[in-house]
Design an enzyme around this catalytic site. Sequence first.
Site, short mmCIF file in Angstrom:
data_model
loop_
_atom_site.label_atom_id
_atom_site.label_comp_id
_atom_site.label_asym_id
_atom_site.label_seq_id
_atom_site.Cartn_x
_atom_site.Cartn_y
_atom_site.Cartn_z
N ILE A 34 7.10 3.79 2.05
CA ILE A 34 8.07 3.89 0.96
C ILE A 34 9.50 3.88 1.49
O ILE A 34 10.45 3.98 0.71
CB ILE A 34 7.84 5.16 0.12
CG1 ILE A 34 7.86 6.41 1.01
CG2 ILE A 34 6.56 5.06 -0.67
CD1 ILE A 34 7.76 7.70 0.24
N SER B 67 12.12 3.57 5.45
CA SER B 67 12.24 3.69 6.90
C SER B 67 13.67 4.05 7.21
O SER B 67 14.58 3.78 6.44
CB SER B 67 11.84 2.40 7.61
OG SER B 67 12.70 1.34 7.23
N PHE C 11 14.78 7.62 12.10
CA PHE C 11 13.81 8.51 12.73
C PHE C 11 12.37 8.01 12.57
O PHE C 11 11.45 8.67 13.00
CB PHE C 11 13.95 9.91 12.15
CG PHE C 11 15.30 10.51 12.38
CD1 PHE C 11 15.62 11.04 13.62
CD2 PHE C 11 16.25 10.52 11.38
CE1 PHE C 11 16.88 11.59 13.84
CE2 PHE C 11 17.50 11.06 11.61
CZ PHE C 11 17.81 11.60 12.84
N LYS D 180 6.63 11.43 7.15
CA LYS D 180 7.53 10.70 8.04
C LYS D 180 6.94 10.69 9.44
O LYS D 180 6.63 11.74 10.00
CB LYS D 180 8.92 11.36 8.06
CG LYS D 180 9.92 10.67 8.97
CD LYS D 180 11.23 11.42 9.02
CE LYS D 180 12.01 11.27 7.76
NZ LYS D 180 12.59 9.93 7.58
N ASP E 1 24.25 12.38 9.77
CA ASP E 1 23.89 11.08 9.22
C ASP E 1 23.88 11.13 7.69
O ASP E 1 22.91 10.76 7.04
CB ASP E 1 22.52 10.65 9.75
CG ASP E 1 22.28 9.15 9.57
OD1 ASP E 1 23.27 8.41 9.36
OD2 ASP E 1 21.11 8.72 9.64
#
Length: 873
Positions: A515, A517, A520, A537, A632
């Site tokens: 779903i 990317s 990480f 993840k 980030d």
Amino acid sequence: MAAVAAVLLLLSSLTITLSTTIYSGTISPNFTASHFLFIENSGDFLRSVNRNYTAAIKNPQPSSSSFYLVVYHSASHTVVWTANRNTPISSSGQFRLSATGISIHDDSEDSVWSTPEFSSTVASLQLLDSGNIILLDRFNTTLWQSFDFPTDTIVSGQRFLVGKSLIAYSSPSDYSDGEYTFMLTSTTGMLQWQGLTYYELSMDSRSIQNSAQFVSYLMVNGSGFNLIGESGSEIVTKVLMPPVVSDSDYRILKISNDGYLVVLRYTNNNWVTDFASPVDRCRSPSRCGKLGLCSSGGCSCPPGYHIDPKTNFGCSLSDNSLSLPESCNGDETRPPEDYVYVPIGKGLMYFSIYFTNPARNNVGLSTCEALCSSNCSCLGFYYGNRSESCYLIGNHLGSIILSSNKEEDDKLGFIKAISLSSSSNNQNGTTASDFPVIGLVLLPVSGVLLISIVAIWMCIRTQKNRKKNKMKPIPKKFVDDSYSDDTEKFLIAGLPVRFKHEDLVHATMNFSTPIGSGGFGKVYKGVLRDKTVVAVKKITALGSQGMKEFFTEIAIIGNIHHVNLVKLKGFCTHVRDRFLVYEYMSRGSLDRTLFGTGPALEWKDRFEIAVGTARGLAYLHSGCEQKIIHCDVKPENILLNDDLQVKISDFGLAKLLSPEQSGLFTTMRGTRGYLAPEWLTNEAISDKTDVYSYGMVLLELIQGRKNCGHAPILSFENPTPSTECPSSGSSGLLNPPRARSIYFPLQALEMHEEGRYLDLVDPRLSGRVTKHEAEKLVKVALCCLHENPSLRPTMANVVTMLEGTLPVVEPRLDLLGFLRFYGRRFTEPSMVATVTGVETPSGVMAPATESSSMSVFLDSVSYTLSQQVSGPR
């Protein structure tokens, strides 16, 4: 007979007619009332003279079959006193006033509640306009009054004496005694749960002590909420509250059924809350149920626990081989060795520790455990490493709270559990070691011989297998060098649930449902066996860090709970792979909704997203025990659910990067354009770096278009400026795509200088946004972009400016001049031929003639990232 029947019918009708009369102020003995007799008045039978209060036989809700004698505030129908709260009657049960006092009877004529015996005869009952029921003798001497026996409420002007208690209702539909109590002492007011203190009025910042006198009584009225001294005139403690607006406003104080002390004011036909304590809602001991973890983000479960499937409230042990014992009456029937103790997790506290003395001081952890094991009413304990103090948790288990004091972190909590296997053995009275003896007695000789042969064969086979396993090397791909001891994970307190790899394979259909990317790793949608939808993840290329370091970071992330941060539900380690299991956000990331082809986000939704993101970052910066800098912040890391609730993802993960990965951080998809100028220097990366990135995201929310992350570039192939952004997957290091004609942040600065705030708003919202609304967000965004990090606002200040608590600060133009340099230097014709497309981490494309000096900048960035990318801890 017909005449007799007619007379009875007449008397019956006369009785009913008389019974429907609502009396005013006073009634005399030999009076009877029931809900059935006064059904036309909904059970009301007596009102005060000015009709402020009403006495009635009522049920809490229309569907309830339990009826009580109550006094309620007439205008709001709020019950302020209950007589038979623990012994309800039916609709035909009766209230009786006689010369000996009040009594309440059930259908069997038994008395379930009554006033005490008096030395004088009762002459009358009066309901005063203060809400007080009084019994008077013929000399008008008060024999008894309801104000001396409060239930859960104190009304305006009522004196609540030292030593008295308010006991909360069990629930709005059940007036019986609940779990929470408010008690007034000679020094303060105390809130208690199951007899244990969990809060004191003196702890509230709005409670101001004016005198050293002992308290005599408490009173709430139009002037405020005060604790009065023994002199009867001096205010010992004053509780600050909003002033009364109108003389007709009316106040009450009560203990709510969920454990909060509140002062309510009735004004304009509505109740408003003037005071509620504790302010920290997690101070209520059972807010999240048994062993539920309460935080500002809501209720969850500590590591090693899951939501109780029986009640869907509170938590139980994840290990199905263990069960929680019930408290006892002091009789110990179980040997101490049957107990095991499950850790609660570092930084998680229990309310009673703040208010109770240690059971023992200067003892070891094993002694503390033994104390709990020998006491069947003990359900857990806390042990202080430095103080060597032992605190026992007895009789009841409430909720767990996140500690806000670093000095408390040395206290380790453990919950007592029973091993079901040992429990089964004890119940059967037979253990595995008992079997050989019993078997030898009961089995025939041939059976014994057969068992002996099988036992010898199994021993020989086991020895061969052991030798074989020692000689056969383990394949290298199945060896995890960084994780040689499985017990190491238990040395890290606060770990979330550890999932089995096969469970995640099953949940994600062998990782076939990607779903998203990011920097990480890839993210997959999964459905756990209990039907919970999750996002899994897979983190790649972690370098050579040890498992203990990985566990430490996961424990930190897993113990961060906030409504605007994605919740880490668990993790998994499999060979070299690492997996993080998060709650699933149905709408995906903000960039899909904001920049997608669907309907435009309304301004109200954009504003709520801006506020929610700011709150989440503020919590990471200042609300956690260990500050976390996200590093980030971008729309791809801001997730939304169906209700557009904001949750920030990927926080704390930068700490998991290997040095090689951190050096590439600037070229990750979506990162370009959000990095602050200090990435180019040796300045320390701080929480103000996230503030800069947030400012860029805020500009994107305003304009509804993507921040391409670079200044305008003209290519040889097409010298005409383009308004298109590069693909999100482009690194921007070679063959730069064509850029927009206006540098993104510079446009905002110029529109601010000209006061043209509406020109920055997404054109799809034309006519639906006011200039004031746009101006507010643009100014906040520009303040976040100040070149000097120390002069950017904190995220906490950003929240207060957005919410209107603080005025919006005017952006400083002298701190935004660098935007003009970035935005204009590459639009000059003389610069076009020299551009080759080297991109700096701040999102600025550098010309080839400066490539040497720029490489120095890039080297410093790589060093800074590898050292500081995750922020201080």
